[in-house]
Design an enzyme around this catalytic site. Structure first.
Site, short mmCIF file in Angstrom:
data_model
loop_
_atom_site.label_atom_id
_atom_site.label_comp_id
_atom_site.label_asym_id
_atom_site.label_seq_id
_atom_site.Cartn_x
_atom_site.Cartn_y
_atom_site.Cartn_z
N ASP A 69 1.03 -1.09 -0.02
CA ASP A 69 -0.01 0.07 -0.07
C ASP A 69 0.76 1.14 0.06
O ASP A 69 1.87 1.32 0.72
CB ASP A 69 -0.95 0.07 1.20
CG ASP A 69 -2.20 0.83 0.94
OD1 ASP A 69 -2.68 0.82 -0.25
OD2 ASP A 69 -2.41 1.86 1.95
N ARG A 179 8.79 2.16 -3.86
CA ARG A 179 8.56 0.70 -3.79
C ARG A 179 9.76 -0.16 -4.16
O ARG A 179 9.87 -1.47 -3.74
CB ARG A 179 7.38 0.29 -4.79
CG ARG A 179 6.90 -1.09 -4.99
CD ARG A 179 5.61 -0.98 -5.86
NE ARG A 179 4.39 -0.29 -5.77
CZ ARG A 179 4.46 0.80 -6.33
NH1 ARG A 179 5.13 1.02 -7.34
NH2 ARG A 179 3.49 1.69 -5.89
P1 IMP Z 1 -2.11 2.10 -3.79
O1 IMP Z 1 -0.95 1.30 -3.12
O2 IMP Z 1 -2.20 0.94 -5.32
O3 IMP Z 1 -3.30 1.42 -3.13
O4 IMP Z 1 -1.98 3.36 -4.21
C1 IMP Z 1 -2.54 4.30 -3.73
C2 IMP Z 1 -2.53 5.62 -4.69
O5 IMP Z 1 -1.18 6.02 -5.00
C3 IMP Z 1 -3.01 5.14 -5.97
O6 IMP Z 1 -3.73 6.49 -6.60
C4 IMP Z 1 -1.94 4.85 -6.95
O7 IMP Z 1 -2.09 5.31 -8.41
C5 IMP Z 1 -0.95 5.82 -6.38
N1 IMP Z 1 0.26 5.45 -6.45
C6 IMP Z 1 0.85 4.16 -5.94
N2 IMP Z 1 2.30 3.82 -6.08
C7 IMP Z 1 2.54 4.89 -7.02
C8 IMP Z 1 3.77 4.94 -7.45
O8 IMP Z 1 4.74 4.56 -7.63
N3 IMP Z 1 3.82 6.37 -8.23
C9 IMP Z 1 2.74 7.01 -8.66
N4 IMP Z 1 1.65 6.81 -7.82
C10 IMP Z 1 1.62 5.90 -7.26
#
Ligand code: IMP
Length: 190
Positions: A69, A179
Site C-alpha cells: 500500500d 516501492r
Molecule cells: P495503492 O498502493 O495502489 O493503493 O496506491 C495508492 C495511490 O497511490 C493510487 O492512486 C496509486 O495510483 C498511487 N501510487 C501508488 N504507487 C505509485 C507510484 O509508484 N507512483 C505514483 N503513484 C503511485
C-alpha cells in the site's frame, strides 16, 4: 523456483516487483490465481491496508503472498492525501487524472511543495507475517510531465532530479523509488 503471489493486478507494480525479485521467486498476480475479488482497503494506515490485502489472499487462496500500500504525503497539506491517495478526488475511485488535478489545485499558490511517497509491503509466508517499508523524498511539480509509470508519477519529482518519475525509464524509477526500496528489503527476506 518458489512462487509467491503479489496481491495486485497493476501491471506497473508487477513489472517493478518482477525486475527486483527476478531469479529469486516467481511473482504471480491475482489474475494468475483467478482471484477477482474486490479486496477491501479500509484500514486507517498503509501498514493496516497492506496486511488486510495480504491476509485476504493468503487466507482464501492458501498461498504465500505479499501486498503493498502506497501513499503520497504532501507537507503543505498536512500529509494528505496519504493513506487516501487512491481515492483523493471525491467520487473518482482510482482516477489518477482527477487525483492529480485536485492535488495541484490544493497546492496552488503554496511555496512548500515537498512531498514523499511511502510504501509498506506486508509478506505472509508459512503463516508468518512481516512488513517492510520504503520511501522516496521529492516535490510536487507545477504541472504534469511525462507519460511513463502510473498514478501521481507525472507530478512527482524525486529529490536531486529535474525529471518526474513519469519521465524516467522503469529501471531508473525502480532504482530510487519507494516501492523499489521496499521490494529490495522484501528480497532480503525471501
Ligand atoms: P495503492 O498502493 O495502489 O493503493 O496506491 C495508492 C495511490 O497511490 C493510487 O492512486 C496509486 O495510483 C498511487 N501510487 C501508488 N504507487 C505509485 C507510484 O509508484 N507512483 C505514483 N503513484 C503511485
Amino acid at each position: 523456483m518458489k512462487s509467491i503471489v503479489f496481491a495486485t493486478n497493476n501491471a506497473h507494480k508487477l513489472a517493478e516487483a518482477r525486475a527486483i525479485l527476478e531469479g529469486k521467486v516467481e511473482v504471480r498476480s491475482l489474475n494468475d490465481i483467478d482471484c477477482h475479488d474486490d479486496i477491501p482497503e479500509t484500514a486507517p494506515t498503509l501498514e493496516g491496508n497492506a496486511l488486510m490485502k495480504a491476509r485476504w489472499v493468503s487466507e482464501r487462496y492458501g498461498v504465500d503472498c505479499f501486498a503493498d500500500d502506497t501513499g503520497l504525503e504532501v507537507d503543505a497539506l498536512g500529509g494528505e492525501p496519504g493513506v487516501r491517495s487512491a481515492r483523493y478526488a471525491p467520487g473518482a475511485g482510482h482516477d489518477s487524472a482527477a487525483n492529480m488535478k485536485l492535488l495541484l489545485e490544493n497546492l496552488a499558490g503554496k511555496d512548500d511543495r515537498t512531498a514523499r511517497f511511502r510504501t509498506v509491503v506486508a509478506l505472509i509466508t508459512d503463516g508468518k507475517e512481516l512488513t517492510v517499508d520504503g520511501k522516496c523524498e521529492g516535490r510536487i511539480t507545477e504541472s504534469p510531465s511525462g507519460a511513463s509509470g502510473f498514478g501521481y508519477d507525472p507530478i512527482f519529482q524525486p529529490a536531486g532530479e529535474n525529471r518526474t518519475f513519469a519521465e524516467m525509464s522503469d529501471a531508473e524509477k525502480n532504482a530510487i523509488s519507494h516501492r523499489g526500496e521496499a521490494m529490495r528489503r522484501l528480497a532480503e527476506l525471501l
